[in-house]
Write a protein that holds these residues in place. Structure first.
Motif, PDB file in Angstrom:
ATOM      1  N   SER A  31       0.837  -1.195   0.000  1.00  0.00           N
ATOM      2  CA  SER A  31       0.000   0.000   0.000  1.00  0.00           C
ATOM      3  C   SER A  31       0.873   1.246   0.000  1.00  0.00           C
ATOM      4  CB  SER A  31      -0.897  -0.019   1.243  1.00  0.00           C
ATOM      5  OG  SER A  31      -2.220   0.258   0.897  1.00  0.00           O
ATOM      6  N   GLY A  32       0.729   2.053  -1.048  1.00  0.00           N
ATOM      7  CA  GLY A  32       1.563   3.236  -1.198  1.00  0.00           C
ATOM      8  C   GLY A  32       1.414   4.212  -0.041  1.00  0.00           C
ATOM      9  N   GLU A  86       7.907  -0.111  -1.060  1.00  0.00           N
ATOM     10  CA  GLU A  86       6.613  -0.512  -1.572  1.00  0.00           C
ATOM     11  C   GLU A  86       6.862  -1.685  -2.527  1.00  0.00           C
ATOM     12  OE1 GLU A  86       3.614  -0.733  -4.619  1.00  0.00           O
ATOM     13  OE2 GLU A  86       5.619   0.116  -4.907  1.00  0.00           O
ATOM     14  N   GLN A 120       8.267  -1.169  -6.058  1.00  0.00           N
ATOM     15  CA  GLN A 120       9.608  -0.610  -5.926  1.00  0.00           C
ATOM     16  C   GLN A 120      10.601  -1.725  -5.594  1.00  0.00           C
ATOM     17  OE1 GLN A 120       9.661   1.874  -2.472  1.00  0.00           O
ATOM     18  NE2 GLN A 120      11.390   3.123  -3.133  1.00  0.00           N
ATOM     19  N   ASP A 162      -2.174   5.549  -9.994  1.00  0.00           N
ATOM     20  CA  ASP A 162      -1.083   5.787  -9.052  1.00  0.00           C
ATOM     21  C   ASP A 162      -1.646   5.936  -7.655  1.00  0.00           C
ATOM     22  OD1 ASP A 162       1.609   6.067 -10.247  1.00  0.00           O
ATOM     23  OD2 ASP A 162       0.665   7.598 -11.496  1.00  0.00           O
ATOM     24  N   SER A 163      -0.843   5.556  -6.676  1.00  0.00           N
ATOM     25  CA  SER A 163      -1.148   5.911  -5.292  1.00  0.00           C
ATOM     26  C   SER A 163      -0.502   7.270  -5.058  1.00  0.00           C
ATOM     27  CB  SER A 163      -0.552   4.863  -4.343  1.00  0.00           C
ATOM     28  OG  SER A 163      -0.173   5.464  -3.116  1.00  0.00           O
ATOM     29  N   LEU A 221       2.483   7.286  -2.808  1.00  0.00           N
ATOM     30  CA  LEU A 221       3.579   6.530  -3.406  1.00  0.00           C
ATOM     31  C   LEU A 221       4.291   7.387  -4.440  1.00  0.00           C
ATOM     32  CD1 LEU A 221       5.072   3.834  -3.661  1.00  0.00           C
ATOM     33  CD2 LEU A 221       3.410   3.156  -5.407  1.00  0.00           C
ATOM     34  N   ARG A 222       3.488   8.073  -5.244  1.00  0.00           N
ATOM     35  CA  ARG A 222       4.058   8.878  -6.318  1.00  0.00           C
ATOM     36  C   ARG A 222       4.672  10.178  -5.793  1.00  0.00           C
ATOM     37  NH1 ARG A 222       2.777   9.338 -12.284  1.00  0.00           N
ATOM     38  NH2 ARG A 222       3.790  11.257 -12.878  1.00  0.00           N
ATOM     39  N   TRP A 251       6.788   5.856  -9.390  1.00  0.00           N
ATOM     40  CA  TRP A 251       5.718   5.824 -10.390  1.00  0.00           C
ATOM     41  C   TRP A 251       6.124   5.024 -11.619  1.00  0.00           C
ATOM     42  CZ3 TRP A 251       7.146   7.980 -15.050  1.00  0.00           C
ATOM     43  CH2 TRP A 251       8.274   8.811 -15.008  1.00  0.00           C
ATOM     44  N   VAL A 284      -2.245   0.223  -6.473  1.00  0.00           N
ATOM     45  CA  VAL A 284      -1.108  -0.084  -5.602  1.00  0.00           C
ATOM     46  C   VAL A 284      -1.350   0.427  -4.194  1.00  0.00           C
ATOM     47  CG1 VAL A 284       0.714  -0.337  -7.327  1.00  0.00           C
ATOM     48  CG2 VAL A 284       0.013   1.948  -6.644  1.00  0.00           C
ATOM     49  N   ASN A 285      -2.619   0.484  -3.818  1.00  0.00           N
ATOM     50  CA  ASN A 285      -2.982   1.008  -2.507  1.00  0.00           C
ATOM     51  C   ASN A 285      -4.405   0.547  -2.207  1.00  0.00           C
ATOM     52  OD1 ASN A 285      -2.434   2.948  -0.261  1.00  0.00           O
ATOM     53  ND2 ASN A 285      -4.263   3.914  -1.100  1.00  0.00           N
TER      54      ASN A 285
END
Lengths: 361, 463
Positions: A214-215, A232, A235, A259-260, A263-264, A270, A329-330
């Protein structure tokens, strides 16, 4: 600026609500306005990052009181997505400012009542474990290893397959069930101290590297424990395997990504999820991929209408691109997009990146 | 900032024109509309109004005119001279709801749009049809077309393509008394009447409120290319600029950074700049690829002839992006040195750039300030930028004194106190020094003819 028809305000007393260095950074250039989803919805300065920073400054100097309705409303209307941070030439750490803002306004009775049970539920690691006990997530009664998979709090309940599939992708990940919540929900909802404490505690429960699916959790944890210890999943997988191009199958599904935000914008990750998706399908960049989907942690629960308005554009684009799949991604984005896609009866399936990669492995 | 209630009945009357949802009088909103992008300047408005049509604008103006309430038109609030700060209170008229691009015509090379369209959106709409809207001020991703026209914004391409005024073909505007007029239109040639569209361009919201713009477009260039050169001092870089222009090249880009800026950019962005150099010149050309190659070669040659210590032409778009990075990072890098950044835009004939920048450094030393200068070498538009330590209590006062001297010197060198940011609130006191008393009196008579009750952005240009 060089002459004043009116004298500048005398240096006002500070109340100490905000860290001075964070609040002073903003040069008011306004470059953040077009990046802000709530400014896009309203076109009103007051609902932009610069406007909110000016509200914070007014609060800090006592120009506006804590119970000012606009101050209250804007502290909650902000998604906390931090899209304003990468476009800021002065390097304002807006996410930190919002956390301090809510910590001041919402501690005690000011917190939106809808988030209170959520915070209560994840406040104790024991409760988090209990919530997940009936679900088949990856957690088990094992000792932590050198690299540990974070199970998440709501994710282990709502999307238990995510951690299972992460394990399928990387057998070396240990997944001890004895772990609580990372504290991001607390930090974003006005309990900054408790949020940091929970992150510390999770760091103790999972020594070594922590891999999260989870971002939002990743950015919060990295903020407390440091980016070296917290990765993450995309990553971490990307660093492990590199951008290996998978075998193009006969039918490559058209896959988008949401995108989260944290996270980004928080961790700067990203490219990795995009390259991983391209291994298993035809990656389609949605114009709004980098913009907040409106899930925004507990936002979708606290402000469902605004959340849906933010989501609309994303759904329009998903429908327009006729995607087979959208990867997330979250956990918050997962729930948000899944409900939106269902509501609109789109044919597109929403999957976590871990599920997507494991499913075609 | 003192707190006072909204004047009696004002809110109700405004609501009758634009609707309940488009009037803000809550204290929080008033705080956020009490400033623009100018540091230190602020003034609390009485109400903020968001009209959607020219008729609504006219309705609001009639109310303001009848009641003698100041009215400040505003787009995204990226003004750098406090031009949109309501320092006398009144109504802030925000035009961001009027954000339609009505037409982009490749056959006629014109665009028609409302004032609240962001400049980048117009540029993108033009680019989608293979056309270029050349004015590209640094704030183009946020700033609105209406604001850019009202301020006559410049940008990085001004030497070759001119400034905003060169692209305004026609305007629809609402007068202070509520009448709607048009000046110009879709025609390249049109001499019927005074050229009011040009008068309104750069009038900083003091003469009328523009509600529709007809803008000239040009065919988009096929390609672009960039290069950079280091010089031991700025005088050598300035001589190179003169040599470039004398060599028959009209470049699209000629930007420079002084030594303070080079150091600041390298500290922050770490892109491998030579911090021992006295000046960095970035040059570029657009158009036909063969012409670009020839012009870049000529410009590199001119730099070498004038003593450049190193010259580099970017071979790929990625390399070009690296070259431009130094210029793009100039303001962010300076603004991260200290939280208070005063950015000015004194402009001199390009033959005097070196002289002016040396003077700026002398003034900075004398007033114990850190001032970095970057800017548009091709058109002499300098951006001396003072970074002030908030703990240094006298810094603001010293910076004001320093900029006063810098403006005076710019005027002596046949320059101007503002190349592209506008007079606004902060430079009105220097204007008479540049224009003279007779000229100022004429400005005031023009202002009075347009705005008999003095409600449009009062206390600024023409006041």
């Amino acid at each position: 600026m060089t002459t004043a028809a009116i004298a500048p305000d005398p240096v006002p007393e500070r109340r100490g609500v905000f860290t001075a260095e964070l609040l002073d950074r903003c040069i008011s250039c306004g470059f953040c306005l077009p990046a802000c989803p709530t400014y896009a919805l309203t076109g009103v300065e007051t609902s932009s990052p610069r406007g909110r920073i000016n509200l914070m400054r007014a609060l800090e100097t006592g120009v506006l009181p804590d119970d000012d309705p606009t101050v209250q409303e804007e502290s909650s209307f902000c998604l906390g997505c931090r899209a304003c941070e990468p476009v800021c030439p002065a390097g304002v750490q807006y996410g930190e400012l919002v956390e301090e803002w809510r910590d001041h306004l919402w501690n005690g009775r000011g917190r939106p009542w809808k988030v209170r049970p959520l915070l209560w539920a994840v406040d104790s690691p024991r409760r988090v474990r209990a919530m997940g006990i009936v679900r088949r997530h990856a957690g088990r009664g094992e000792a932590p290893g050198p690299v540990n998979l974070m199970l998440g709090c709501f994710e282990r309940v709502l999307y238990p397959r995510v951690s299972r599939d992460a394990r399928k992708l990387a057998g070396e990940l240990a997944a001890p069930a004895a772990q609580g919540c990372c504290g991001a929900l607390h930090a974003h909802n006005g309990e900054l101290g408790r949020g940091r404490q929970l992150a510390q505690r999770l760091g103790e429960a999972l020594p070594g590297t922590i891999v999260t699916t989870s971002g939002g959790c990743g950015a919060h944890l990295a903020g407390v424990l440091g980016g070296d210890r917290v990765k993450e999943l995309s990553q971490w997988l990307h660093a492990r395997d590199g951008a290996v191009v998978g075998n193009p199958t006969a039918a490559r599904p058209r896959i988008g990504l949401q995108d989260s935000c944290h996270l980004r914008h928080g961790l700067g990750v990203w490219r990795e999820p995009r390259e991983l998706i391209a291994r298993v399908g035809e990656y389609v960049e949605l114009p709004s991929a980098a913009g907040c989907c409106g899930g925004a942690g507990s936002y979708a629960i606290v402000r469902p209408q605004d959340s849906a308005r933010v989501l609309d554009r994303h759904l329009d684009e998903i429908a327009g691109a006729d995607l087979d799949l959208v990867a997330v991604v979250n956990a918050g984005c997962y729930r948000q997009l899944q409900q939106g896609v269902k509501r609109r009866r789109l044919r597109t399936r929403v999957l976590h990146l871990a599920e997507l990669l494991a499913g075609v492995k | 900032m003192t707190t006072t209630a909204t004047p009696t009945g004002l809110r109700e009357r405004l609501e009758a024109v634009v609707g309940h949802d488009h009037v803000r009088t809550d204290e929080g909103a008033l705080v956020t509309f009490s400033m623009d992008a100018t540091p230190l300047e602020r003034g609390r408005p009485d109400a903020v109004v968001f009209p959607a049509t020219a008729d609504e604008v006219a309705g609001v103006l009639r109310i303001a005119n009848e009641r003698g309430v100041p009215l400040i038109a505003r787009g995204s609030g990226t003004n750098l001279s406090a031009g949109t700060v309501p320092h006398r209170g009144g109504i802030v008229l925000v035009l961001t709801r009027m954000n339609r691009v009505k037409e982009v015509s490749g056959a006629e090379l014109v665009a028609v749009c409302e004032p609240g369209v962001r400049t980048i959106e117009l540029a993108q709409a033009a680019a989608a049809k293979g056309l270029l809207f050349p004015p590209d001020p640094g704030s183009q991703s946020t700033a609105t077309v209406g604001g850019n026209v009202a301020e006559c914004a410049g940008g990085l391409r001004a030497l070759k393509y001119g400034v905003t005024r060169d692209y305004v073909l026609g305007v629809q505007a609402v007068l202070a008394t509520g009448e709607i007029i048009r000046s110009g239109g879709r025609l390249v040639k049109d001499v019927a009447g005074y050229d009011l569209r040009r008068l309104l361009c750069g009038s900083e919201g003091t003469l009328a409120v523009m509600t529709e713009l007809t803008l000239r477009l040009v065919p988009a260039p096929e390609a672009s290319g960039y290069g950079m050169a280091y010089f031991p001092d700025l005088a050598a870089a300035a001589r190179a600029v003169s040599r470039v222009l004398a060599s028959g090249v009209l470049p699209v880009t000629l930007e420079f950074l002084d030594q303070v800026c080079i150091g600041a950019v390298e500290d922050y962005a770490q892109i491998g700049l030579d911090t021992s150099a006295g000046a960095l010149l970035i040059f570029g050309q657009d158009g036909d690829p063969a012409v670009i190659e020839r012009d870049l070669e000529r410009m590199a040659q001119a730099c070498a002839t004038e003593g450049a210590t190193s010259v580099r032409i970017a071979e790929s778009p990625e390399a070009a992006s690296e070259v431009l990075e130094a210029r793009r990072a100039a303001l962010p890098s300076l603004s991260r040195l200290e939280p208070l950044t005063l950015l000015e835009d004194a402009t001199v004939p390009r033959s005097r750039i070196a002289e002016m920048v040396e003077y700026i450094q002398e003034v900075a030393r004398r007033h114990q300030l850190k001032i970095g200068t970057f800017g548009h070498a091709g058109d002499g538009n300098l951006h001396p930028t003072a970074v002030l330590d908030p703990a240094d209590e006298g810094a603001v006062g010293r910076a004001r004194a320093a900029f006063g001297e810098i403006f005076a010197r710019a005027i002596e060198l046949d320059g101007t106190i503002t190349g592209e940011h506008g007079i606004g609130l902060v430079k009105l006191r220097y204007l008479e020094r540049q224009l003279g008393a007779d000229h100022m009196a004429l400005l005031r008579r023009i202002k009075a003819a347009f705005d008999p009750n003095g409600i449009l952005n009062p206390g600024k240009l023409g006041s």
